[in-house]
Scaffold this active site. Structure first.
Site, PDB file in Angstrom:
ATOM      1  N   GLY A 198       0.828  -1.195   0.000  1.00 20.87           N
ATOM      2  CA  GLY A 198       0.000   0.000   0.000  1.00 20.87           C
ATOM      3  C   GLY A 198       0.862   1.244   0.000  1.00 20.87           C
ATOM      4  O   GLY A 198       2.038   1.209  -0.355  1.00 20.87           O
ATOM      5  N   HIS A 199       0.262   2.348   0.427  1.00 21.37           N
ATOM      6  CA  HIS A 199       0.961   3.631   0.422  1.00 21.37           C
ATOM      7  C   HIS A 199       1.328   4.100   1.824  1.00 21.37           C
ATOM      8  O   HIS A 199       1.750   5.237   1.998  1.00 21.37           O
ATOM      9  CB  HIS A 199       0.107   4.701  -0.262  1.00 21.37           C
TER      10      HIS A 199
END
Length: 404
Positions: free
Chosen positions: A246-247
Site C-alpha cells: 500500500g501507500h
C-alpha cells in the site's frame, strides 16, 4: 433486479416502517436476514430482506442483533441503514456479503453499506464484506483525471456515535474500504482489509470530520493508504496496525478544497509497515487560499521493512502531469508540533527522511528522536532531506543524520 438507486432504497426504508409496530419489547432478540427472505446463493438480491431485518431491529429496545448466518453468500445492493434506533444495534455478519459487480447498481450511490445517524452500533461476526472491486477498478479514472467520479466506498459510518467494527474482513472494495465521516467515538479493531497492490484508491480506513476514533490491531494490505486521515479529524489513535502493501499511513491529502477543517491530535504507535511506497506521511496540495493547520501529531514505535519513503512530509503534492496555475503556489497548510520517535528498520531508498515543507508556511516544532533507518543495500548510508523547516528538536540515535 439488475440495478437500484439509493433513492429507491430510501423510499423502501420509509415504506417498511410499519414493520416496527409489532416489534417486541424484550432485550437482545435476533433478526436473522433469512427469516426476512434473504437467499444465500450469492445471486439473489437480498437487499430488501436485509433492510426489513434492520427496520425491525432498529425499532426494538435493548440490544437487538441483525444476523447474517454462516455458510453462504448474500448479494446486497447499496443500502442506507438509518438511525436513530431504540436500542444498541448489533450487525452480526458470519457469512459473506457480496456487492453487485461493476457500477450499474450504484447510480446515485457513493457507498455500498452506509450506517447513518446511529448511536450505538457493533458490526462483528467473523464474516466478509466482498466489494468485488476488480469489476470496477478499470472504470476508476481518478489516478489520471482531476475531476473524476468517485467509486463507491464499501462501508461508511456517517454521523454515528459509539460505534465498533471488529472481527470482520473487508475484501476488494471498489474504492475506500471503510470511511468514518462526521462521527464520534468509533472503534475499528481486529479488522482484516485486503485488496491487490495495484488496486486504485482502495484506502483501508479513511477518517475525516470525526473525533475520538481508534484503529487498533488491524491487518491492512491494499493498493493505497492503509489508514488515511483527512480534514477535520481530531483525537485519532492508530495502534498495532500491520500495513503493506500500500501507500503507508497518511495524513492527507489536505488543502485541495476550500473550507477544509484542521487536523489535530493524531497518534500513530506500535505499527509495522512493510513493502509500501511510503511509511508515515503528511501530504498537502500546492496552492490553496484558506490556510488550515496540522498539529499535535505523534508517530512513535514504528518498524519499517523495506519502505520507499519511511518518513515523509510532502507539501508539493500534485499527482497529475499538468498542475493548475493555483497549484503552482506554495501550500497554504501550516504544519507544526509533529513528533517522529523511535522509528526504525529498512528503507528501500537512500533518502529515508524527507521533510519537504511549504515555502509560504515552513514547518515548525518538528521532532526527530531515536530514528534508525538503514538502507537495504549494505555499505550505503541513508540520507535525510529538508526544505523550509523552521527549526525543531532532535535527539538520541539519528540514522540518517538530521537535516533540521
Amino acid at each position: 433486479m439488475a440495478s437500484r438507486s439509493c433513492a429507491l432504497l430510501l423510499v423502501l426504508a420509509m415504506a417498511t416502517t410499519w414493520l416496527a409496530a409489532d416489534a417486541g419489547a424484550g432485550a437482545g432478540p435476533v433478526f436473522n436476514v433469512t427469516d426476512f427472505g434473504a437467499v444465500a446463493d450469492g445471486k439473489t438480491d437480498s437487499s430488501r430482506a436485509f433492510l426489513r431485518a434492520w427496520m425491525r431491529a432498529c425499532a426494538t429496545p435493548g440490544r437487538p442483533a441483525v444476523v447474517v448466518p454462516r455458510g453462504g453468500s448474500y448479494l446486497l445492493h447499496p443500502l442506507v441503514l438509518r438511525g436513530p434506533c431504540r436500542g444498541y444495534m448489533e450487525v452480526r455478519v458470519a457469512g459473506v456479503l457480496r456487492a453487485p459487480p461493476g457500477l450499474g447498481a450504484f447510480r446515485g450511490c457513493r457507498e455500498w453499506v452506509h450506517f447513518s445517524g446511529v448511536d450505538g452500533l457493533l458490526v462483528t461476526g467473523g464474516g466478509t464484506f466482498d466489494g468485488r472491486g476488480a469489476t470496477a477498478w478499470p472504470l476508476n479514472e481518478c489516478p489520471k483525471k482531476r475531476d473524476c467520479k468517485l467509486l463507491p466506498t464499501s462501508i461508511k459510518l456517517g454521523r454515528v456515535t459509539n460505534a465498533t467494527i471488529t472481527g470482520v474482513t473487508s475484501l476488494d472494495s471498489k474504492f475506500f474500504h471503510v470511511t468514518v465521516a462526521g462521527s464520534h467515538g468509533v472503534r475499528i479493531h481486529g479488522v482484516t482489509i485486503r485488496a491487490p497492490r495495484d488496486s486504485p484508491n482502495t484506502d483501508g480506513v479513511h477518517i475525516q470530520g470525526s473525533s475520538d476514533v481508534r484503529v487498533t490491531d488491524c491487518a491492512v494490505a491494499t493498493g493505497d493508504d492503509c489508514v488515511s486521515v483527512g480534514p477535520g479529524a481530531s483525537d485519532v489513535v492508530v495502534s498495532g496496525v500491520t500495513c503493506g502493501p500500500g501507500h503507508g499511513i497518511s495524513v492527507g491529502s489536505l488543502g485541495r478544497y476550500p473550507g477544509e477543517e484542521d487536523v489535530r491530535r493524531l497518534r500513530v504507535v506500535n505499527c509495522t509497515i512493510a513493502g509500501t511506497s511510503n511509511g508515515v506521511r503528511i501530504k498537502t496540495w500546492r496552492g490553496g487560499s484558506r490556510p488550515t493547520s496540522v498539529s499535535g501529531l505523534v508517530f512513535e514505535d514504528i518498524v519499517m521493512r523495506k519502505v520507499r519513503n519511511p518518513i515523509i512530509i510532502d507539501q508539493e503534492y500534485c499527482p497529475y502531469a499538468s498542475c493548475r496555475e493555483s497549484e503552482q503556489r506554495p501550500s497554504a497548510v501550516r504544519i507544526s508540533d509533529v513528533k517522529f520517535r523511535n522509528i526504525r528498520g529498512v528503507s528501500a531508498t537512500q533518502v529515508a527522511v524527507k521533510l519537504s515543507c511549504s515555502e509560504a508556511s515552513p514547518c515548525r516544532g518538528l521532532e526527530l528522536r531515536d530514528i534508525d533507518l538503514r538502507y537495504f543495500k549494505r555499505g550505503v548510508s541513508t540520507q535525510s532531506q529538508c526544505a523550509h523547516v523552521a527549526g525543531g528538536v532532535v535527539g538520541g540515535t539519528l540514522v540518517p543524520p538530521s537535516c533540521i
